[in-house]
Design a protein around this motif. Structure first.
Motif, PDB file in Angstrom:
ATOM      1  N   ARG A  23      11.543 -14.860  -2.441  1.00 42.77           N
ATOM      2  CA  ARG A  23      10.202 -14.289  -2.467  1.00 42.77           C
ATOM      3  C   ARG A  23      10.157 -13.168  -1.436  1.00 42.77           C
ATOM      4  NH1 ARG A  23       4.989 -17.580  -0.808  1.00 42.77           N
ATOM      5  NH2 ARG A  23       6.506 -19.217  -1.152  1.00 42.77           N
ATOM      6  N   VAL A  24       9.976 -11.948  -1.913  1.00 40.53           N
ATOM      7  CA  VAL A  24       9.909 -10.790  -1.037  1.00 40.53           C
ATOM      8  C   VAL A  24       8.441 -10.477  -0.801  1.00 40.53           C
ATOM      9  CG1 VAL A  24      10.491  -8.358  -0.781  1.00 40.53           C
ATOM     10  CG2 VAL A  24      12.078  -9.909  -1.935  1.00 40.53           C
ATOM     11  N   THR A  25       8.090 -10.391   0.450  1.00 36.50           N
ATOM     12  CA  THR A  25       6.708 -10.056   0.780  1.00 36.50           C
ATOM     13  C   THR A  25       6.695  -8.746   1.544  1.00 36.50           C
ATOM     14  OG1 THR A  25       6.790 -11.278   2.851  1.00 36.50           O
ATOM     15  CG2 THR A  25       6.021 -12.472   0.910  1.00 36.50           C
ATOM     16  N   THR A  26       5.659  -8.006   1.343  1.00 37.03           N
ATOM     17  CA  THR A  26       5.481  -6.764   2.078  1.00 37.03           C
ATOM     18  C   THR A  26       4.085  -6.761   2.669  1.00 37.03           C
ATOM     19  OG1 THR A  26       4.673  -5.621   0.122  1.00 37.03           O
ATOM     20  CG2 THR A  26       7.028  -5.460   0.571  1.00 37.03           C
ATOM     21  N   ASP A  27       3.915  -5.989   3.692  1.00 38.64           N
ATOM     22  CA  ASP A  27       2.596  -5.850   4.292  1.00 38.64           C
ATOM     23  C   ASP A  27       1.842  -4.783   3.511  1.00 38.64           C
ATOM     24  OD1 ASP A  27       3.436  -7.675   6.134  1.00 38.64           O
ATOM     25  OD2 ASP A  27       3.932  -6.200   7.657  1.00 38.64           O
ATOM     26  N   SER A  28       1.185  -5.223   2.448  1.00 39.93           N
ATOM     27  CA  SER A  28       0.491  -4.278   1.581  1.00 39.93           C
ATOM     28  C   SER A  28      -0.852  -4.863   1.154  1.00 39.93           C
ATOM     29  CB  SER A  28       1.333  -3.988   0.337  1.00 39.93           C
ATOM     30  OG  SER A  28       1.421  -5.151  -0.468  1.00 39.93           O
ATOM     31  N   PRO A  29      -1.761  -4.018   0.734  1.00 41.67           N
ATOM     32  CA  PRO A  29      -3.037  -4.516   0.216  1.00 41.67           C
ATOM     33  C   PRO A  29      -2.850  -5.433  -0.999  1.00 41.67           C
ATOM     34  CG  PRO A  29      -3.194  -2.177   0.677  1.00 41.67           C
ATOM     35  CD  PRO A  29      -1.751  -2.557   0.829  1.00 41.67           C
ATOM     36  N   GLU A  30      -1.813  -5.171  -1.793  1.00 41.48           N
ATOM     37  CA  GLU A  30      -1.551  -6.021  -2.953  1.00 41.48           C
ATOM     38  C   GLU A  30      -1.202  -7.447  -2.521  1.00 41.48           C
ATOM     39  OE1 GLU A  30      -0.022  -3.006  -2.542  1.00 41.48           O
ATOM     40  OE2 GLU A  30      -1.279  -1.906  -3.970  1.00 41.48           O
ATOM     41  N   TYR A  31      -0.445  -7.566  -1.424  1.00 38.79           N
ATOM     42  CA  TYR A  31      -0.092  -8.891  -0.930  1.00 38.79           C
ATOM     43  C   TYR A  31      -1.326  -9.603  -0.378  1.00 38.79           C
ATOM     44  CZ  TYR A  31       2.557 -12.638   1.241  1.00 38.79           C
ATOM     45  OH  TYR A  31       3.037 -13.860   1.587  1.00 38.79           O
ATOM     46  N   CYS A  32      -2.245  -8.866   0.201  1.00 40.23           N
ATOM     47  CA  CYS A  32      -3.520  -9.463   0.622  1.00 40.23           C
ATOM     48  C   CYS A  32      -4.223 -10.079  -0.586  1.00 40.23           C
ATOM     49  CB  CYS A  32      -4.430  -8.412   1.258  1.00 40.23           C
ATOM     50  SG  CYS A  32      -3.932  -7.858   2.890  1.00 40.23           S
ATOM     51  N   GLY A  56      -9.845 -12.238   6.808  1.00 38.16           N
ATOM     52  CA  GLY A  56      -8.581 -11.630   6.423  1.00 38.16           C
ATOM     53  C   GLY A  56      -8.758 -10.516   5.407  1.00 38.16           C
ATOM     54  N   LEU A  57      -9.600 -10.754   4.412  1.00 31.15           N
ATOM     55  CA  LEU A  57      -9.855  -9.710   3.411  1.00 31.15           C
ATOM     56  C   LEU A  57     -10.566  -8.508   4.016  1.00 31.15           C
ATOM     57  CD1 LEU A  57     -10.829 -11.829   0.302  1.00 31.15           C
ATOM     58  CD2 LEU A  57      -8.801 -10.419   0.606  1.00 31.15           C
ATOM     59  N   ARG A  58     -11.494  -8.766   4.932  1.00 30.09           N
ATOM     60  CA  ARG A  58     -12.188  -7.670   5.604  1.00 30.09           C
ATOM     61  C   ARG A  58     -11.194  -6.817   6.399  1.00 30.09           C
ATOM     62  NH1 ARG A  58     -13.781  -6.006  10.179  1.00 30.09           N
ATOM     63  NH2 ARG A  58     -13.102  -7.820  11.349  1.00 30.09           N
ATOM     64  N   LEU A  59     -10.271  -7.496   7.099  1.00 34.00           N
ATOM     65  CA  LEU A  59      -9.266  -6.774   7.862  1.00 34.00           C
ATOM     66  C   LEU A  59      -8.347  -5.958   6.944  1.00 34.00           C
ATOM     67  CD1 LEU A  59      -8.436  -9.535  10.466  1.00 34.00           C
ATOM     68  CD2 LEU A  59      -9.276  -7.248  11.011  1.00 34.00           C
ATOM     69  N   SER A  62     -10.083  -2.899   5.748  1.00 32.74           N
ATOM     70  CA  SER A  62     -10.288  -1.859   6.756  1.00 32.74           C
ATOM     71  C   SER A  62      -8.978  -1.273   7.276  1.00 32.74           C
ATOM     72  CB  SER A  62     -11.130  -2.403   7.914  1.00 32.74           C
ATOM     73  OG  SER A  62     -10.434  -3.432   8.583  1.00 32.74           O
ATOM     74  N   GLY A  63      -7.851  -1.642   6.638  1.00 28.70           N
ATOM     75  CA  GLY A  63      -6.579  -1.033   6.994  1.00 28.70           C
ATOM     76  C   GLY A  63      -5.719  -1.831   7.954  1.00 28.70           C
ATOM     77  N   HIS A  64      -6.194  -2.979   8.409  1.00 26.84           N
ATOM     78  CA  HIS A  64      -5.429  -3.824   9.325  1.00 26.84           C
ATOM     79  C   HIS A  64      -4.695  -4.884   8.502  1.00 26.84           C
ATOM     80  CE1 HIS A  64      -7.418  -1.970  12.737  1.00 26.84           C
ATOM     81  NE2 HIS A  64      -8.562  -2.101  12.072  1.00 26.84           N
ATOM     82  N   ILE A  65      -3.691  -4.426   7.764  1.00 27.45           N
ATOM     83  CA  ILE A  65      -3.024  -5.254   6.764  1.00 27.45           C
ATOM     84  C   ILE A  65      -2.316  -6.450   7.394  1.00 27.45           C
ATOM     85  CG2 ILE A  65      -1.314  -5.251   4.909  1.00 27.45           C
ATOM     86  CD1 ILE A  65      -3.790  -3.540   4.323  1.00 27.45           C
ATOM     87  N   ARG A  66      -1.518  -6.220   8.412  1.00 27.01           N
ATOM     88  CA  ARG A  66      -0.740  -7.319   8.999  1.00 27.01           C
ATOM     89  C   ARG A  66      -1.642  -8.396   9.595  1.00 27.01           C
ATOM     90  NH1 ARG A  66       4.391  -5.315  12.220  1.00 27.01           N
ATOM     91  NH2 ARG A  66       5.256  -7.209  11.344  1.00 27.01           N
ATOM     92  N   THR A  67      -2.694  -7.995  10.282  1.00 24.88           N
ATOM     93  CA  THR A  67      -3.622  -8.959  10.859  1.00 24.88           C
ATOM     94  C   THR A  67      -4.374  -9.695   9.753  1.00 24.88           C
ATOM     95  OG1 THR A  67      -3.867  -7.477  12.754  1.00 24.88           O
ATOM     96  CG2 THR A  67      -5.460  -9.258  12.550  1.00 24.88           C
ATOM     97  N   GLY A  68      -4.753  -8.973   8.709  1.00 24.01           N
ATOM     98  CA  GLY A  68      -5.435  -9.600   7.581  1.00 24.01           C
ATOM     99  C   GLY A  68      -4.551 -10.624   6.881  1.00 24.01           C
ATOM    100  N   ILE A  69      -3.282 -10.291   6.700  1.00 21.97           N
ATOM    101  CA  ILE A  69      -2.345 -11.225   6.074  1.00 21.97           C
ATOM    102  C   ILE A  69      -2.191 -12.475   6.934  1.00 21.97           C
ATOM    103  CG2 ILE A  69       0.114 -11.544   5.541  1.00 21.97           C
ATOM    104  CD1 ILE A  69       0.074  -8.678   4.411  1.00 21.97           C
ATOM    105  N   ALA A  70      -2.129 -12.293   8.246  1.00 18.41           N
ATOM    106  CA  ALA A  70      -2.022 -13.445   9.146  1.00 18.41           C
ATOM    107  C   ALA A  70      -3.231 -14.362   8.993  1.00 18.41           C
ATOM    108  CB  ALA A  70      -1.875 -12.980  10.586  1.00 18.41           C
TER     109      ALA A  70
END
Length: 84
Positions: A23-32, A56-59, A62-70
């Motif tokens: 499973r490859v994950t990337t820090d992207s809005p799609e992964y959110c 997480g979705l709000r982050l 707003s462009g804070h992808i890595r924090t939102g994914i966390a």
């Protein structure tokens, strides 16, 4: 002497690892969105999990992808703990 035993251990573990899909994950809005969809399908999500997911979705939005994914991953873990 340590290197051969290490290589032997890796050789024993390799078939078990190969059976699991990669499973490859990337820090992207799609992964959110992917994580949010997994959370919505999860049974037993409580208010804490939903609040973490919303944050997480709000982050992510707003462009804070890595924090939102966390946050979304924390929400999934919280929902799993509640759901069994």
């Amino acid at each position: 002497m340590r290197l051969p035993s290490l290589l032997f251990g890796v050789a024993l573990a390799a078939p078990a690892i190969a059976d699991q899909p990669l499973r490859v994950t990337t820090d992207s809005p799609e992964y959110c969105g992917f994580l949010a969809a997994r959370l919505s399908a999860q049974q037993g999500a409580d208010q804490q999990a939903m609040a973490l997911a919303a944050e997480g979705l709000r982050l992510c939005d707003s462009g804070h992808i890595r924090t939102g994914i966390a946050k979304l991953r924390r929400a999934l873990r919280a929902a799993r703990a509640q759901g069994g």
